[in-house]
Design a protein around this motif. Structure first.
Motif, short mmCIF file in Angstrom:
data_model
loop_
_atom_site.label_atom_id
_atom_site.label_comp_id
_atom_site.label_asym_id
_atom_site.label_seq_id
_atom_site.Cartn_x
_atom_site.Cartn_y
_atom_site.Cartn_z
N ALA A 1 48.85 36.21 -69.88
CA ALA A 1 48.31 35.88 -68.73
C ALA A 1 46.98 36.25 -67.90
O ALA A 1 46.30 35.92 -67.26
CB ALA A 1 49.65 36.87 -67.81
N GLU B 1 49.55 26.02 -65.98
CA GLU B 1 50.60 26.87 -65.30
C GLU B 1 51.17 27.97 -66.13
O GLU B 1 51.61 28.86 -65.67
CB GLU B 1 51.95 25.98 -65.26
CG GLU B 1 51.63 24.87 -64.01
CD GLU B 1 52.93 24.15 -63.69
OE1 GLU B 1 54.03 24.18 -64.69
OE2 GLU B 1 52.86 23.43 -62.70
N GLN B 2 50.61 28.00 -67.70
CA GLN B 2 50.91 28.92 -68.63
C GLN B 2 49.57 29.07 -69.54
O GLN B 2 49.05 28.08 -69.61
CB GLN B 2 52.21 28.80 -69.27
CG GLN B 2 52.39 27.51 -69.86
CD GLN B 2 53.93 27.14 -70.31
OE1 GLN B 2 54.56 28.31 -70.09
NE2 GLN B 2 54.13 26.03 -70.74
#
Length: 197
Positions: free
Chosen positions: A66, A40-41
């Motif tokens: 990201a 998720e990250q």
């Protein structure tokens, strides 16, 4: 899914070569049926790479962002598309194009060992992109040991789980017969025209 499914996955884990296991586990970091994303990250990705010994630095020293996460997901979905071809499905041409583009940006080199065998290794740096060289080397190693064509993607569209086909004739279509296989067969029976029609 139940005891039979658990036994099937246990058997797969007993026979899958280490290189194929790494590729399978990389692709399975998202579970579409449960809508569970394992990364998720960026820190989730770093932890995953670290747990598999793919980082050359301490996780705290890795500055992932990201873009690194998006790159790893692109490689993951491209590999999923390739594994689908092993099960007789058409590859997603867009996923393959994105995979090729992503791979072109990875710092990878060929490294020869004392026995004249070689591996794909990081060409530079202590970052996520360099760690992905280990996944690519697992693809190379599984192709070399013959396990690469046995890595497939489940035929159930809602699943798409990567699995190792350990059947003798290499004709498995689902991650497990007890789970997805039975669901697909029941669905086919429900949609098939009845004999009395």
């Amino acid at each position: 899914m139940g005891r039979q499914t658990d036994l099937a996955f246990q058997r797969e884990d007993e026979v899958i070569p280490a290189s194929a296991r790494l590729v399978r586990d990389f692709v399975n970091t998202v579970e579409y049926q449960e809508d569970e994303e394992g990364w998720e990250q960026p820190s989730d990705l770093v932890a995953w790479l670290d747990a598999r010994g793919l980082l050359s630095a301490r996780p705290a020293d890795i500055a992932a962002d990201a873009d690194d996460l998006a790159l790893a997901m692109t490689v993951r979905e491209g590999l999923r598309s390739v594994l689908a071809t092993h099960a007789g499905h058409d590859a997603d041409p867009e996923a393959l194009r994105r995979l090729d583009d992503a791979l072109a940006g990875l710092p990878v080199r060929v490294s020869f060992g004392p026995s004249a065998s070689f591996e794909l290794a990081s060409a530079a740096g202590d970052d996520v992109r360099s760690a992905l060289a280990g996944v690519l080397d697992a693809v190379r190693a599984s192709r070399e040991d013959g396990s690469w064509p046995r890595l497939k993607v489940c035929d159930r569209a809602t699943c798409r789980w990567a699995y190792y086909d350990y059947s003798k004739n290499r004709s498995s279509r689902w991650c497990t017969m007890a789970g997805c296989g039975n669901a697909m067969k029941m669905q086919a029976r429900r949609t098939a025209p009845s004999a009395s029609s």
